[in-house]
Design an enzyme around this catalytic site. Structure first.
Site, PDB file in Angstrom:
ATOM      1  N   HIS A  54      27.962  20.187 -21.498  1.00 34.86           N
ATOM      2  CA  HIS A  54      27.809  18.771 -21.165  1.00 34.86           C
ATOM      3  C   HIS A  54      29.033  17.998 -21.648  1.00 34.86           C
ATOM      4  O   HIS A  54      29.881  18.527 -22.361  1.00 34.86           O
ATOM      5  CB  HIS A  54      26.506  18.197 -21.717  1.00 34.86           C
ATOM      6  CG  HIS A  54      26.360  18.245 -23.207  1.00 34.86           C
ATOM      7  ND1 HIS A  54      26.255  19.419 -23.924  1.00 34.86           N
ATOM      8  CD2 HIS A  54      26.259  17.246 -24.142  1.00 34.86           C
ATOM      9  CE1 HIS A  54      26.104  19.161 -25.208  1.00 34.86           C
ATOM     10  NE2 HIS A  54      26.114  17.846 -25.374  1.00 34.86           N
ATOM     11  N   HIS A 110      19.041  15.930 -22.141  1.00 32.40           N
ATOM     12  CA  HIS A 110      19.944  15.471 -23.208  1.00 32.40           C
ATOM     13  C   HIS A 110      21.060  14.640 -22.583  1.00 32.40           C
ATOM     14  O   HIS A 110      21.391  13.558 -23.056  1.00 32.40           O
ATOM     15  CB  HIS A 110      20.500  16.673 -23.955  1.00 32.40           C
ATOM     16  CG  HIS A 110      21.406  16.312 -25.087  1.00 32.40           C
ATOM     17  ND1 HIS A 110      20.939  15.774 -26.267  1.00 32.40           N
ATOM     18  CD2 HIS A 110      22.757  16.405 -25.220  1.00 32.40           C
ATOM     19  CE1 HIS A 110      21.965  15.549 -27.079  1.00 32.40           C
ATOM     20  NE2 HIS A 110      23.076  15.923 -26.462  1.00 32.40           N
TER      21      HIS A 110
END
Length: 281
Positions: A54, A110
């Site tokens: 990410h 997330h």
């Protein structure tokens, strides 16, 4: 397939996965180039690609520098916010690096573009590996910064939770002791939690607690035990998504860690840029 666990910053992990027959390598979450380059030189391998879970700075900060150092370096990820991204991947997409096979597993929550990477080698006796970033931790799961409990429930039960139980879990942070202290609060009588916590604390040595296995996580990770009666009783909920939502909320307020240092200062320290200043003092 050899996995080098590299501790960086305050509590992050980045990884170097080495294809042993060719000495080619793939990095996962290359946050600190200086440290990664040290390992690459020590292992005498060639970096071919970066897999980024990410876009957060402590997972992707090194991409641009490494892309400059290694022309043609491929950078994979699922979020346009990832620096130096060359290949945007999708859920279920498979990649090949020599004998190493990779399946991309999209786990938004997330962050909205979070991708986990499941790796294996055909005809190898070794267990497969999951690089779970900030979705699944040893004894815990990631915070819901850009997503919902429904998304995390899908991630944990339908995507990651269905992988082979011998899968080795390589997560993005060393949160294990804190996670297991919370797990013990959730299930005070769970012997697996007690044993894992005692092991994680082993003589207070600053040693990595990765990898765990998915089988182990089902025994002590409360976020994978949503239908267990003690977990339901602790949260006061019975529907699994609501159990998860409440569990995460309670974990967020459980013994919050001290305020983390300024990110730029941490990077400077890790890169050795503060050395001259410290020596002057």
């Amino acid at each position: 397939m050899k996995v080098k666990v590299i501790s960086v910053l305050e509590d992050n992990y980045m990884y170097l996965v080495i294809e042993e027959s060719t000495r080619d390598a793939v990095a996962v979450d290359a946050a600190v180039p200086k440290r990664l380059l040290e390992i690459i030189r020590k292992e005498n391998v060639v970096l071919r690609a970066i897999l980024t879970t990410h876009h957060h700075w402590d997972h992707a900060r090194g991409n641009e520098e490494l892309a400059q150092l290694f022309p043609g370096l491929r950078v994979f990820g699922a979020d346009e916010r990832i620096g130096a991204l060359t290949h945007k991947v999708t859920h279920g997409q498979e990649l090949t690096f020599g004998a190493i096979r990779v399946r991309c597993l999209f786990t938004p929550c997330h962050t909205s573009g979070h991708m986990c990477y499941f790796m294996w080698e055909d005809d190898s006796p070794d267990a497969p590996a999951l690089f779970s970033g900030d979705t699944l931790f040893v004894g815990g799961c990631g915070q819901f910064f850009e997503g919902t409990a429904e998304q995390m429930h899908t991630n944990l039960t339908q995507i990651l939770g269905t992988l082979p139980e011998d899968t080795k879990i390589f997560c993005g942070h060393e949160y294990t002791v804190r996670n297991l202290k919370f797990a013990l609060k959730v299930e005070p009588e769970n012997e697996a939690v007690k044993e894992k916590l005692a092991w994680a604390r082993r003589d207070d040595q600053d040693l990595p607690t990765v990898p765990s296995t998915l089988h182990e996580e089902f025994l002590y990770n409360p976020f994978l035990r949503l239908t267990e009666e003690p977990v339901r009783r602790f949260t006061g909920r019975t529907e699994p998504v609501e159990v998860l939502r409440t569990l995460r909320s309670l974990r967020d307020s459980f013994k919050k860690p001290k305020e983390r240092p300024n990110p730029q200062a941490m990077l400077a320290f890790d890169w050795g840029l503060l050395g001259p200043l410290l020596e002057k003092k």
